[in-house]
Design a protein around this motif. Structure first.
Motif, PDB file in Angstrom:
ATOM      1  N   ALA A 156       0.620  -1.442  -0.161  1.00  0.00           N
ATOM      2  CA  ALA A 156      -0.040   0.062   0.026  1.00  0.00           C
ATOM      3  C   ALA A 156       0.773   1.247   0.051  1.00  0.00           C
ATOM      4  N   ASN A 157       1.961   1.117  -0.696  1.00  0.00           N
ATOM      5  CA  ASN A 157       2.846   2.358  -0.727  1.00  0.00           C
ATOM      6  C   ASN A 157       3.098   2.779  -2.392  1.00  0.00           C
ATOM      7  N   SER A 158       3.518   4.114  -2.196  1.00  0.00           N
ATOM      8  CA  SER A 158       3.761   4.792  -3.413  1.00  0.00           C
ATOM      9  C   SER A 158       5.332   4.825  -3.584  1.00  0.00           C
ATOM     10  N   LYS A 159       5.885   4.535  -4.693  1.00  0.00           N
ATOM     11  CA  LYS A 159       7.347   4.656  -5.007  1.00  0.00           C
ATOM     12  C   LYS A 159       7.980   6.098  -5.266  1.00  0.00           C
ATOM     13  N   GLY A 177      -5.604   0.779  18.186  1.00  0.00           N
ATOM     14  CA  GLY A 177      -5.176   2.293  18.189  1.00  0.00           C
ATOM     15  C   GLY A 177      -5.025   2.431  16.688  1.00  0.00           C
ATOM     16  N   LEU A 178      -5.383   3.596  15.965  1.00  0.00           N
ATOM     17  CA  LEU A 178      -5.304   4.112  14.591  1.00  0.00           C
ATOM     18  C   LEU A 178      -4.533   5.368  14.619  1.00  0.00           C
ATOM     19  N   ASP A 179      -3.291   5.543  14.136  1.00  0.00           N
ATOM     20  CA  ASP A 179      -2.505   6.875  14.221  1.00  0.00           C
ATOM     21  C   ASP A 179      -1.998   7.203  12.815  1.00  0.00           C
ATOM     22  N   GLU A 180      -3.096   8.245  12.301  1.00  0.00           N
ATOM     23  CA  GLU A 180      -2.781   8.992  11.167  1.00  0.00           C
ATOM     24  C   GLU A 180      -1.488   9.586  11.110  1.00  0.00           C
ATOM     25  N   CYS A 181      -0.391   9.073   9.831  1.00  0.00           N
ATOM     26  CA  CYS A 181       0.778   9.249   9.795  1.00  0.00           C
ATOM     27  C   CYS A 181       1.316   9.784   8.465  1.00  0.00           C
ATOM     28  N   SER A 182       2.262  10.300   8.413  1.00  0.00           N
ATOM     29  CA  SER A 182       3.036  10.513   7.035  1.00  0.00           C
ATOM     30  C   SER A 182       3.900   9.760   7.060  1.00  0.00           C
ATOM     31  N   VAL A 183       4.048   8.626   5.964  1.00  0.00           N
ATOM     32  CA  VAL A 183       4.966   7.550   6.060  1.00  0.00           C
ATOM     33  C   VAL A 183       5.965   7.688   4.837  1.00  0.00           C
ATOM     34  N   GLU A 184       7.182   7.347   5.012  1.00  0.00           N
ATOM     35  CA  GLU A 184       8.175   7.509   4.070  1.00  0.00           C
ATOM     36  C   GLU A 184       9.207   6.439   4.133  1.00  0.00           C
ATOM     37  N   GLU A 185       9.809   6.006   3.061  1.00  0.00           N
ATOM     38  CA  GLU A 185      11.231   4.984   3.176  1.00  0.00           C
ATOM     39  C   GLU A 185      12.316   6.172   3.148  1.00  0.00           C
ATOM     40  N   GLU A 189      14.948   2.247   6.089  1.00  0.00           N
ATOM     41  CA  GLU A 189      13.906   2.132   7.120  1.00  0.00           C
ATOM     42  C   GLU A 189      12.512   2.876   6.563  1.00  0.00           C
ATOM     43  N   ILE A 190      11.400   2.351   7.242  1.00  0.00           N
ATOM     44  CA  ILE A 190      10.210   2.926   7.086  1.00  0.00           C
ATOM     45  C   ILE A 190       9.949   3.909   8.210  1.00  0.00           C
ATOM     46  N   LEU A 191       9.719   5.130   7.882  1.00  0.00           N
ATOM     47  CA  LEU A 191       9.570   6.357   8.975  1.00  0.00           C
ATOM     48  C   LEU A 191       8.230   6.403   9.232  1.00  0.00           C
ATOM     49  N   ALA A 192       7.633   6.542  10.261  1.00  0.00           N
ATOM     50  CA  ALA A 192       6.220   7.083  10.033  1.00  0.00           C
ATOM     51  C   ALA A 192       5.905   8.261  11.256  1.00  0.00           C
ATOM     52  N   ASN A 198       3.526  14.666  15.863  1.00  0.00           N
ATOM     53  CA  ASN A 198       4.665  14.798  15.149  1.00  0.00           C
ATOM     54  C   ASN A 198       5.890  13.695  15.730  1.00  0.00           C
ATOM     55  N   GLU A 199       5.272  12.878  16.375  1.00  0.00           N
ATOM     56  CA  GLU A 199       6.422  11.643  16.760  1.00  0.00           C
ATOM     57  C   GLU A 199       6.746  10.733  15.602  1.00  0.00           C
ATOM     58  N   THR A 200       8.012  10.315  15.398  1.00  0.00           N
ATOM     59  CA  THR A 200       8.311   9.581  14.418  1.00  0.00           C
ATOM     60  C   THR A 200       8.806   8.327  14.996  1.00  0.00           C
ATOM     61  N   PHE A 201       8.289   7.209  14.434  1.00  0.00           N
ATOM     62  CA  PHE A 201       8.662   5.851  14.689  1.00  0.00           C
ATOM     63  C   PHE A 201       8.653   4.793  13.625  1.00  0.00           C
ATOM     64  N   ILE A 202       9.575   3.699  13.866  1.00  0.00           N
ATOM     65  CA  ILE A 202       9.948   2.984  12.609  1.00  0.00           C
ATOM     66  C   ILE A 202       8.750   1.642  12.651  1.00  0.00           C
ATOM     67  N   ILE A 203       8.390   1.625  11.271  1.00  0.00           N
ATOM     68  CA  ILE A 203       7.222   0.506  11.036  1.00  0.00           C
ATOM     69  C   ILE A 203       8.066  -0.594  10.175  1.00  0.00           C
ATOM     70  N   ASP A 204       7.225  -1.928  10.316  1.00  0.00           N
ATOM     71  CA  ASP A 204       7.969  -2.913   9.286  1.00  0.00           C
ATOM     72  C   ASP A 204       7.189  -2.822   7.853  1.00  0.00           C
ATOM     73  N   LYS A 205       7.662  -3.521   6.919  1.00  0.00           N
ATOM     74  CA  LYS A 205       6.970  -3.337   5.735  1.00  0.00           C
ATOM     75  C   LYS A 205       5.766  -4.023   5.648  1.00  0.00           C
ATOM     76  N   PHE A 206       5.598  -4.968   6.683  1.00  0.00           N
ATOM     77  CA  PHE A 206       4.512  -6.023   6.805  1.00  0.00           C
ATOM     78  C   PHE A 206       3.436  -5.512   7.757  1.00  0.00           C
TER      79      PHE A 206
END
Length: 299
Positions: A156-159, A177-185, A189-192, A198-206
């Motif tokens: 569900a990502n855009s390149k 929980g549901l956290d609306e985030c801006s996500v980028e690789e 790493e995938i940063l949300a 404005n908190e940033t955390f790492i998510i897994d690609k899955f």
């Protein structure tokens, strides 16, 4: 089997895309993404579709989009407009942006009296997601139990740039929980980054994210009214919005609703940027070549 409705939110303009994404031809025969959503919903047993769009686009949709399948499913329209708010609220003079997805869905309240799926008009979700939704709606007995079909972030990502996604947190098969985030690789790493803090955390690609495939029952409308009323009587700015993930999260945290989570086994497709178009068209052509969809959806 219970009656089931598909609600398609299609009132927003795609600012990063640069136009009205909802009517961009993407299929082999110039189908739009909503054509595939409606085809899949019909296959899963849905009998009605409600478009939430701007008043100025309704005639175009009737003439150029929905005419081809109006004999296969009941088609209704309702408009989302900036002025559809309580009369005691003053709209900021520079405000042109719509009020968000909570308001958009609330506009459909009078047309939806049965269990339903809410989707974006510019996303492709895959047939199995509608089948999961239909099975849930046929079986559910608690009027305040809903479902969310999430998608692994890698599907569900855009390149082509940052995307906005609601990161799903869950326990024992239910959303916590549901956290609306801006996500980028970035740097492998995938940063949300959350919109709220404005908190940033790492998510897994899955890790699953919400693409606004929600399965609701009519009880949700009273909750939407309650939350939107608080929003619209709060601090109104030029661009702030009342969004479904934020609204639903409040009621989950307060134990007023339960939301089951299912992770999709289908490919998500969407057009965030102009550069996404070629990939979407390629996949839809592939699905047609493989016989998943007929060459003409509505022949």
């Amino acid at each position: 089997m219970k009656e089931k409705t598909l609600v398609i939110l299609a009132a927003g303009m795609g600012s990063r895309f640069g136009g009205l994404k909802q009517i961009e031809p993407v299929g082999p025969n110039k189908e739009i993404l909503a054509d595939y959503s409606i085809y899949d919903a019909i296959e899963a047993g849905f009998t009605k579709v409600v478009f939430v769009i701007r008043e100025e686009h309704i005639d175009y949709f009737k003439e150029n989009i929905t005419k081809k399948y109006q004999d296969k499913i009941e088609v209704l329209f309702v408009s989302q407009e900036l002025h559809k708010i309580p009369s005691d609220v003053t709209i900021p003079s520079l405000r042109t942006k719509m009020w968000g997805t909570t308001h958009a869905l609330l506009c459909a309240k009078d047309l939806v009296k049965e269990g339903f799926v809410m989707i974006n008009g510019d996303d492709f979700y895959g047939r199995s997601s509608y089948q999961k939704a239909a099975q849930f709606l046929d079986a559910v007995s608690d009027p305040y139990e809903y479902m969310l079909v999430g998608y692994p972030f890698c599907l569900a990502n855009s390149k082509n740039g940052k995307v906005n996604r609601a990161v799903i947190k869950s326990s024992n098969g239910y959303v916590t929980g549901l956290d609306e985030c801006s996500v980028e690789e970035k740097d492998g790493e995938i940063l949300a980054t959350t919109h709220a803090t404005n908190e940033t955390f790492i998510i897994d690609k899955f890790d699953p994210v919400s693409m606004n495939f929600f399965v609701f029952q009519p009880s949700v409308f009273s909750l939407l009214e309650e939350d939107f009323d608080a929003f619209i009587h709060g601090k109104i700015e030029e661009k702030n919005e009342c969004l479904i993930p934020n609204t639903i999260k409040k009621y989950i945290v307060n134990d007023r609703v339960k939301m089951k989570v299912e992770v999709a086994d289908a490919k998500w497709l969407g057009v965030t940027y102009k550069e996404d178009l070629d990939e979407v068209k390629m996949h839809l052509q592939k699905f047609t070549n493989e016989g998943i969809y007929p060459k003409d959806l509505w022949e």
